[in-house]
Design a protein around this motif. Structure first.
Motif, mmCIF file in Angstrom:
data_model
loop_
_atom_site.group_PDB
_atom_site.id
_atom_site.type_symbol
_atom_site.label_atom_id
_atom_site.label_comp_id
_atom_site.label_asym_id
_atom_site.label_seq_id
_atom_site.Cartn_x
_atom_site.Cartn_y
_atom_site.Cartn_z
ATOM 1 N N LEU A 84 0.826 -1.205 0.000
ATOM 2 C CA LEU A 84 0.000 0.000 0.000
ATOM 3 C C LEU A 84 0.862 1.257 0.000
ATOM 4 N N ALA A 85 1.981 1.209 0.711
ATOM 5 C CA ALA A 85 2.893 2.351 0.721
ATOM 6 C C ALA A 85 3.462 2.597 -0.673
ATOM 7 N N GLU A 91 -3.202 6.266 3.994
ATOM 8 C CA GLU A 91 -4.256 6.067 4.980
ATOM 9 C C GLU A 91 -4.575 4.585 5.128
ATOM 10 N N GLU A 92 -4.683 3.889 4.010
ATOM 11 C CA GLU A 92 -4.974 2.463 4.058
ATOM 12 C C GLU A 92 -3.792 1.695 4.647
ATOM 13 N N ASP A 99 -2.820 2.563 13.717
ATOM 14 C CA ASP A 99 -2.115 3.843 13.856
ATOM 15 C C ASP A 99 -1.182 3.851 15.054
ATOM 16 N N GLY A 100 -1.286 2.838 15.907
ATOM 17 C CA GLY A 100 -0.332 2.715 17.010
ATOM 18 C C GLY A 100 -0.384 3.879 17.967
ATOM 19 N N ALA A 135 4.336 11.128 5.251
ATOM 20 C CA ALA A 135 3.695 11.377 3.955
ATOM 21 C C ALA A 135 2.374 12.115 4.121
ATOM 22 N N LEU A 136 1.730 11.929 5.280
ATOM 23 C CA LEU A 136 0.460 12.597 5.565
ATOM 24 C C LEU A 136 0.672 13.918 6.307
ATOM 25 N N ASP A 137 1.932 14.378 6.342
ATOM 26 C CA ASP A 137 2.299 15.666 6.947
ATOM 27 C C ASP A 137 2.012 15.729 8.446
ATOM 28 N N ASN A 138 2.083 14.591 9.108
ATOM 29 C CA ASN A 138 1.938 14.565 10.554
ATOM 30 C C ASN A 138 3.337 14.377 11.144
ATOM 31 N N ARG A 139 4.048 15.482 11.269
ATOM 32 C CA ARG A 139 5.446 15.447 11.692
ATOM 33 C C ARG A 139 5.623 14.866 13.092
#
Length: 229
Positions: A84-85, A91-92, A99-100, A135-139
């Motif tokens: 998926l990556a 997201e998937e 999401d840990g 990648a989802l901009d969640n630093r």
């Protein structure tokens, strides 16, 4: 020829084909192997790996999802998330990995894992989760999981590289992180080298030279007490 012997020979052929970059051959023989073993999980995983290496990520994902195998084995979950990556479906990817939200709930390190021989699977999952968050901009979450990857296995250099080259930590945070890493007793050079790389980006020449001097010192595996006996 006994079936077990034939199947092992096919497994060897698949592994050797992958090593020789003969991916079509690897897929062909792995597919026959899966048929012979009636879909034995380890052989299904081998076929999925062959698909993945040949960049047939959708086919690998479909195979891994068959019969609910992703939930049965951590290796299947990790490879499915990697597929998926590669497809940029971040997201998937996180949905598959989870999401840990609590790092303490991660799968424990395998009991037979030997540090310095391979990077443990929980660490590679932390790494992939970090890449997804980045990648989802969640630093913030990305940094947390890169750190967790290194704390789980200090030999996960990809996590260290992402943190240092991406300038995701302060100088003090870099220093603290390297100090927390656990390495094999014969690998004293590793934290020194990592510390030198931190200094390369953030510190003055004097501290960097000190770390490099330690690295260049003659290696003696004996404990200090033994040197005086």
């Amino acid at each position: 020829m006994a079936l077990d012997e034939q199947c092992q020979r096919l497994r060897d052929l698949v592994h050797n084909s992958i090593s020789d970059h003969l991916y079509a051959s690897a897929i062909f023989y792995a597919d026959k192997l899966v048929t012979l073993t009636n879909g034995a999980p380890s052989d299904v995983y081998l076929l999925a790996e062959a698909y993945f290496i040949s960049q047939q990520h959708r086919r690998a994902l479909a195979l891994l999802r068959r019969d609910g195998m992703i939930e049965q084995d951590l290796r299947f979950k990790h490879l499915a998330a990697r597929c998926l990556a590669e497809c940029k479906e971040w997201e998937e990817c996180l949905n598959v990995l989870g999401d840990g939200t609590d790092p303490e709930q991660l799968e424990p390190e395998p009991k037979d894992h030997q540090p310095g021989h391979s990077v443990c699977l929980p660490a590679t999952i932390c790494l992939l989760r970090a890449r997804a968050f980045q990648a989802l901009d969640n630093r913030t979450r990305a940094v947390m999981w890169y750190r967790q990857a290194l704390l789980r296995d200090a030999y996960c250099y990809e996590a260290f590289s992402a943190l240092i080259e991406g300038h995701l930590l302060t100088c003090e945070e870099e220093r603290e992180l390297v100090g927390e890493l656990r390495v094999h007793e014969d690998d004293r050079w590793l934290p020194l080298l990592l510390r030198a790389k931190c200094k390369k980006y953030n510190q003055g020449c004097e501290e960097m030279e000190e770390a490099l001097s330690e690295l260049e010192a003659p290696y003696n595996p004996l404990p200090a007490s033994a040197l005086h006996t």
